[in-house]
Design a protein around this motif. Structure first.
Motif, PDB file in Angstrom:
ATOM      1  N   PHE A 101      34.982  43.914  63.434  1.00 45.62           N
ATOM      2  CA  PHE A 101      34.375  43.876  64.127  1.00 45.62           C
ATOM      3  C   PHE A 101      34.725  43.934  65.882  1.00 45.62           C
ATOM      4  CE2 PHE A 101      34.278  42.176  59.838  1.00 45.62           C
ATOM      5  CZ  PHE A 101      32.515  42.746  59.646  1.00 45.62           C
ATOM      6  N   ALA A 102      33.074  44.343  66.529  1.00 45.85           N
ATOM      7  CA  ALA A 102      33.140  43.887  67.753  1.00 45.85           C
ATOM      8  C   ALA A 102      32.396  43.910  68.089  1.00 45.85           C
ATOM      9  CB  ALA A 102      33.351  45.248  68.379  1.00 45.85           C
ATOM     10  N   THR A 103      31.348  42.555  69.480  1.00 45.75           N
ATOM     11  CA  THR A 103      30.161  43.005  69.597  1.00 45.75           C
ATOM     12  C   THR A 103      30.279  42.911  70.572  1.00 45.75           C
ATOM     13  OG1 THR A 103      30.206  40.654  67.839  1.00 45.75           O
ATOM     14  CG2 THR A 103      28.980  40.457  69.467  1.00 45.75           C
ATOM     15  N   PHE A 104      29.001  43.127  71.075  1.00 47.59           N
ATOM     16  CA  PHE A 104      28.661  43.278  72.087  1.00 47.59           C
ATOM     17  C   PHE A 104      27.027  42.385  72.800  1.00 47.59           C
ATOM     18  CE2 PHE A 104      27.108  46.868  69.996  1.00 47.59           C
ATOM     19  CZ  PHE A 104      25.899  47.749  70.962  1.00 47.59           C
ATOM     20  N   HIS A 105      26.027  42.800  73.810  1.00 48.18           N
ATOM     21  CA  HIS A 105      24.682  41.891  74.382  1.00 48.18           C
ATOM     22  C   HIS A 105      24.055  42.924  74.707  1.00 48.18           C
ATOM     23  CE1 HIS A 105      27.697  38.774  73.270  1.00 48.18           C
ATOM     24  NE2 HIS A 105      26.010  38.363  72.511  1.00 48.18           N
ATOM     25  N   ASP A 106      22.943  43.055  74.848  1.00 50.72           N
ATOM     26  CA  ASP A 106      21.666  43.540  75.741  1.00 50.72           C
ATOM     27  C   ASP A 106      21.685  43.323  76.754  1.00 50.72           C
ATOM     28  OD1 ASP A 106      19.630  41.934  75.205  1.00 50.72           O
ATOM     29  OD2 ASP A 106      18.686  43.399  73.959  1.00 50.72           O
ATOM     30  N   PRO A 107      21.092  43.529  77.534  1.00 52.34           N
ATOM     31  CA  PRO A 107      20.536  42.812  79.243  1.00 52.34           C
ATOM     32  C   PRO A 107      19.759  41.564  78.721  1.00 52.34           C
ATOM     33  CG  PRO A 107      20.071  45.235  79.135  1.00 52.34           C
ATOM     34  CD  PRO A 107      20.286  44.805  77.531  1.00 52.34           C
ATOM     35  N   ASP A 108      19.201  41.200  77.573  1.00 50.67           N
ATOM     36  CA  ASP A 108      18.226  39.729  77.420  1.00 50.67           C
ATOM     37  C   ASP A 108      19.492  38.640  77.087  1.00 50.67           C
ATOM     38  OD1 ASP A 108      15.856  39.543  78.436  1.00 50.67           O
ATOM     39  OD2 ASP A 108      15.426  41.826  77.282  1.00 50.67           O
ATOM     40  N   GLY A 109      20.979  39.815  76.151  1.00 45.53           N
ATOM     41  CA  GLY A 109      21.604  38.069  75.263  1.00 45.53           C
ATOM     42  C   GLY A 109      21.090  38.869  73.567  1.00 45.53           C
ATOM     43  N   ASN A 110      20.611  39.916  73.260  1.00 44.62           N
ATOM     44  CA  ASN A 110      20.225  39.497  71.809  1.00 44.62           C
ATOM     45  C   ASN A 110      21.825  40.566  71.783  1.00 44.62           C
ATOM     46  OD1 ASN A 110      17.557  40.136  71.470  1.00 44.62           O
ATOM     47  ND2 ASN A 110      17.119  41.227  73.143  1.00 44.62           N
ATOM     48  N   SER A 111      22.781  39.937  70.062  1.00 45.53           N
ATOM     49  CA  SER A 111      23.956  40.529  70.017  1.00 45.53           C
ATOM     50  C   SER A 111      23.524  41.595  69.132  1.00 45.53           C
ATOM     51  CB  SER A 111      24.930  39.095  69.369  1.00 45.53           C
ATOM     52  OG  SER A 111      24.406  38.831  68.265  1.00 45.53           O
ATOM     53  N   MET A 112      24.895  42.584  69.247  1.00 44.88           N
ATOM     54  CA  MET A 112      24.251  43.722  68.313  1.00 44.88           C
ATOM     55  C   MET A 112      26.287  43.449  68.168  1.00 44.88           C
ATOM     56  SD  MET A 112      22.130  45.845  69.722  1.00 44.88           S
ATOM     57  CE  MET A 112      21.984  44.976  71.262  1.00 44.88           C
ATOM     58  N   THR A 113      26.780  43.996  67.158  1.00 44.81           N
ATOM     59  CA  THR A 113      28.085  43.980  66.298  1.00 44.81           C
ATOM     60  C   THR A 113      28.315  45.268  65.631  1.00 44.81           C
ATOM     61  OG1 THR A 113      28.207  41.431  65.400  1.00 44.81           O
ATOM     62  CG2 THR A 113      30.066  43.128  64.863  1.00 44.81           C
ATOM     63  N   LEU A 114      29.635  46.262  66.297  1.00 43.26           N
ATOM     64  CA  LEU A 114      30.058  47.280  65.618  1.00 43.26           C
ATOM     65  C   LEU A 114      31.275  46.827  64.409  1.00 43.26           C
ATOM     66  CD1 LEU A 114      31.334  49.175  68.595  1.00 43.26           C
ATOM     67  CD2 LEU A 114      28.708  49.823  67.244  1.00 43.26           C
ATOM     68  N   HIS A 115      30.773  47.567  63.018  1.00 39.05           N
ATOM     69  CA  HIS A 115      31.955  47.431  62.163  1.00 39.05           C
ATOM     70  C   HIS A 115      32.336  48.365  61.339  1.00 39.05           C
ATOM     71  CE1 HIS A 115      31.712  46.767  57.548  1.00 39.05           C
ATOM     72  NE2 HIS A 115      32.819  45.601  58.046  1.00 39.05           N
ATOM     73  N   GLN A 116      33.507  48.971  61.444  1.00 35.89           N
ATOM     74  CA  GLN A 116      34.338  49.664  60.453  1.00 35.89           C
ATOM     75  C   GLN A 116      34.864  48.676  59.414  1.00 35.89           C
ATOM     76  OE1 GLN A 116      37.031  51.861  63.204  1.00 35.89           O
ATOM     77  NE2 GLN A 116      38.090  52.642  61.689  1.00 35.89           N
ATOM     78  N   GLU A 117      34.696  49.569  57.626  1.00 41.64           N
ATOM     79  CA  GLU A 117      35.141  48.951  57.081  1.00 41.64           C
ATOM     80  C   GLU A 117      36.649  49.469  57.075  1.00 41.64           C
ATOM     81  OE1 GLU A 117      33.168  50.732  53.819  1.00 41.64           O
ATOM     82  OE2 GLU A 117      31.182  49.765  54.047  1.00 41.64           O
TER      83      GLU A 117
END
Length: 117
Positions: A101-117
């Motif tokens: 997993f690797a998390t990042f945020h958009d300019p407002d702070g909404n978070s998204m996480t990349l996931h690789q099995e």
């Protein structure tokens, strides 16, 4: 129910958010006025049915309050490197027994996480 169609992402500035999401690989599907001075901005990843809409009219969803959106990756190392090259601050890859997993945020702070099995 058949599938998730659209996920609302609460933002403060639709244009700045649209530029960010396009920079990280989303394509603009539609941008149109919807009345009361509001705009519908919908984006999606290539060849995917689920899309996002950038909303700033839901008072119960303040900008930056969306967390937990998980984006599937087939090569997380490559995608993290590409995001970093585009100026996105991505946390280090976290290897777990159930995937990377690797998390990042958009300019407002909404978070998204990349996931690789």
């Amino acid at each position: 129910m058949k599938s998730i169609e659209i996920i609302s992402i609460p933002v403060s500035d639709q244009q700045a958010a649209k530029e960010f999401y396009q920079k990280i690989g989303f394509n603009l599907i539609v941008e149109a006025p919807i009345g009361d001075g509001n705009n519908w901005v919908q984006l999606g990843l290539p060849d995917q049915k689920t899309s996002i809409t950038l909303v700033n009219w839901f008072s119960q969803m303040p900008a930056g309050s969306m967390h937990g959106l998980v984006l599937k990756s087939d090569d997380i190392k490559k995608e993290v490197a590409e995001l970093k090259a585009k100026g996105v601050n991505v946390k280090d890859i976290d290897p777990t027994p159930w995937g990377k997993f690797a998390t990042f945020h958009d300019p407002d702070g909404n978070s998204m996480t990349l996931h690789q099995e």
